[in-house]
Design a protein around this motif. Structure first.
Motif, mmCIF file in Angstrom:
data_model
loop_
_atom_site.group_PDB
_atom_site.id
_atom_site.type_symbol
_atom_site.label_atom_id
_atom_site.label_comp_id
_atom_site.label_asym_id
_atom_site.label_seq_id
_atom_site.Cartn_x
_atom_site.Cartn_y
_atom_site.Cartn_z
ATOM 1 N N VAL A 173 0.856 -1.185 0.000
ATOM 2 C CA VAL A 173 0.000 0.000 0.000
ATOM 3 C C VAL A 173 0.892 1.234 0.000
ATOM 4 O O VAL A 173 1.652 1.459 0.950
ATOM 5 C CB VAL A 173 -0.928 0.023 1.229
ATOM 6 C CG1 VAL A 173 -1.766 1.302 1.242
ATOM 7 C CG2 VAL A 173 -1.830 -1.211 1.247
ATOM 8 N N ALA B 140 -3.218 -0.402 -4.498
ATOM 9 C CA ALA B 140 -2.510 -1.480 -3.816
ATOM 10 C C ALA B 140 -2.011 -2.507 -4.827
ATOM 11 O O ALA B 140 -2.537 -2.628 -5.940
ATOM 12 C CB ALA B 140 -3.420 -2.150 -2.798
ATOM 13 N N LEU C 248 -6.267 4.587 -2.969
ATOM 14 C CA LEU C 248 -6.209 4.608 -1.514
ATOM 15 C C LEU C 248 -5.589 5.923 -1.053
ATOM 16 O O LEU C 248 -4.712 6.484 -1.715
ATOM 17 C CB LEU C 248 -5.380 3.422 -1.006
ATOM 18 C CG LEU C 248 -5.860 2.040 -1.466
ATOM 19 C CD1 LEU C 248 -4.953 0.959 -0.906
ATOM 20 C CD2 LEU C 248 -7.303 1.801 -1.054
#
Length: 526
Positions: free
Chosen positions: A68, A75, A94
């Motif tokens: 990550v 990811a 993310l």
């Protein structure tokens, strides 16, 4: 009060020492509420579990390393056995994160402003969980975790079952998930420290006046708390009766300890010279493991239990729990690294890069990736055929693991040095044992665990007669001992298995915990 154990000591552990007489903890008896039998000294040794299956019965190819980016981005999956191999990438963007924690099937990310997210890598779904203050601390195990604010007592509990936020009403010194809906907390007030079970509906159990010190953790599937004792050693608290269970004396104050992946052992560091001990928290038996000649500030287990990773000040260490080998690691210590992988391998950070270190060969080049990424172990089912390779099978001979010419289908190329945390092929099953070879996947209520199959089979038969669907599971722990479990199920959800556990406690007085068993897709060649 409980029993008190005598202390033991051991001479320093030499660098790269391989002690042929290194002791291993003795077996424990059947661990069920209704009692049982231990190992019969004259009985035939139980058979080993089949294939390279892990402690909880999950095949190696159902695990992966999730990368990550700390500054935000998508990811990436890496193979557990070939960390340089990129298997798959997500699509969900993310956020930037200052913390990341693995909880088995999902990970928790904390943004710089305190916003907490849960990311499910299998479904590639990001879900906001709430927000915590900068002072909030993380505490978790392999399936659930929480943030707690030491001053305000605010708690955010995250698990597969859902999200719970509640207040302790007083300052908290330490907290840990007890189950999917409750927390064990060491709280502080004008009257002193107390252990309390907290629930989001405000209901809770009476406080237990606790003469314990940190660190602390929860063992025995939520039935036992373990803390550093005020004096030298460990203090065990029975969370069912809310009474001190036993004090395990050690020759110096405990500075750090950790549970083994199978939850049958504790590994504790004591004193300013870093004396190490393996402790059976059921019986109080302990084995000296030498020392590292420096105070141990943190200790963590490898993913599958064959070695420990220690932090002493700025230094990191590798210590085998099988043969006592000790090595200094040139690695930065952080929440996710160093990370212990199967086969005596460790992911370490040196400078701006992450490298693969091997207990036999040292660091390998080239580097695997950037240190500006979180490296998190997750449970994951790879796309069909994504990781299939043919590699040497493994055979255990007189406690040593060697490869032979036969092959198995497994996830990526297995390293040549297979540790005791991985399961060698066993002999063909004895008649009547076929049901133990193929445990259907799903969630189970586990009601017993023993080195001796007789008591487990009797317990399973008794519950089957009462109308429960039962299974007997065989697996090996990090000390290469074969255990037997009595399982109720399978159920399709964790909630259903937990409900079965509550029914067992109400109807038969059995203390049950929930275990997920995945499809055993890794098989040895007979």
């Amino acid at each position: 009060m409980g029993k008190t154990r005598n202390a033991i000591d051991d001479p320093p552990l030499n660098n790269r020492a391989r002690q042929t007489g290194w002791p291993v903890l003795t077996a424990i008896a059947l661990v069920v509420a209704c009692g049982g039998q231990g190992r019969d000294a004259g009985a035939e040794s139980p058979e080993q579990a089949e294939g390279l299956e892990l402690v909880a019965g999950t095949a190696l190819e159902q695990r992966a390393i999730l990368l990550v980016p700390r500054d935000g981005g998508v990811a990436e999956f890496r193979s557990m056995v070939q960390p340089a191999e990129s298997v798959s990438s997500g699509r969900t963007a993310l956020p930037a994160s200052v913390e990341a924690h693995s909880l088995g099937r999902f990970v928790v990310l904390r943004e710089p402003d305190g916003t907490v997210h849960r990311y499910d890598p299998q479904r590639d779904v990001l879900t906001r969980q709430g927000r915590v203050e900068a002072a909030a601390r993380w505490s978790g195990d392999r399936s659930r975790g929480l943030y707690f604010d030491p001053q305000t007592g605010a708690i955010l509990l995250i698990s597969e079952a859902g999200l719970h936020a509640f207040e302790a009403g007083e300052s908290i010194q330490w907290a840990a998930p007890l189950d999917a809906e409750s927390v064990l907390a060491l709280t502080a007030s004008s009257g002193g420290s107390s252990l309390r079970v907290l629930r989001p509906d405000g209901a809770g159990t009476p406080a237990v006046e606790a003469r314990v010190s940190l660190p602390g953790l929860i063992m025995a599937w939520g039935r036992q708390g373990v803390f550093s004792a005020p004096n030298d050693g460990l203090q065990l608290i029975d969370l069912t009766s809310r009474e001190p269970a036993a004090t395990i004396e050690l020759p110096a104050p405990v500075s750090a300890f950790v549970a083994s992946p199978s939850a049958h052992r504790l590994y504790a560091a004591a004193g300013d010279d870093g004396r190490l001990f393996a402790v059976n928290h059921y019986t109080g038996e302990r084995t000296a493991m030498g020392r590292v000649e420096a105070r141990v500030e943190e200790v963590r287990s490898s993913l599958f239990g064959s070695f420990l990773l220690l932090r002493t000040g700025e230094a990191s260490w590798f210590v085998s729990v099988v043969d006592g080998q000790r090595e200094a690691l040139e690695s930065t210590w952080r929440a996710d690294l160093p990370l212990g992988l199967p086969g005596g391998r460790v992911l370490i950070q040196q400078g701006d890069s992450v490298w693969l270190w091997n207990a036999s060969h040292g660091s390998r080049v080239p580097p695997l990736g950037s240190s500006t990424t979180w490296w998190l172990p997750v449970q994951w089912r790879a796309p069909e055929g994504a990781l299939a390779r043919r590699t040497p099978a493994v055979t255990a001979i007189s406690g040593e693991v060697t490869s032979d010419s036969e092959t198995v289908e497994t996830a990526g190329a297995v390293p040549s040095e297979i540790g005791a945390d991985e399961e060698p092929p066993r002999a063909p099953p004895a008649a009547g044992d076929a049901a133990e070879d193929e445990v259907p996947p799903g969630f189970y209520a586990v009601v017993g665990s023993s080195l001796s199959p007789g008591g487990i089979r009797s317990l399973a038969a008794s519950l089957a007669d009462a109308g429960y669907d039962t299974q007997v599971q065989r697996y090996r722990d990090e000390a290469s001992e074969t255990w037997y479990r009595a399982l109720i199920g399978p159920y399709t959800t964790r909630d259903a298995a937990e409900e079965a556990g509550r029914r067992l406690r109400a109807e038969r007085g059995l203390q049950a915990w929930v275990q997920e068993v995945e499809a055993a897709v890794l098989r040895s060649q007979e």
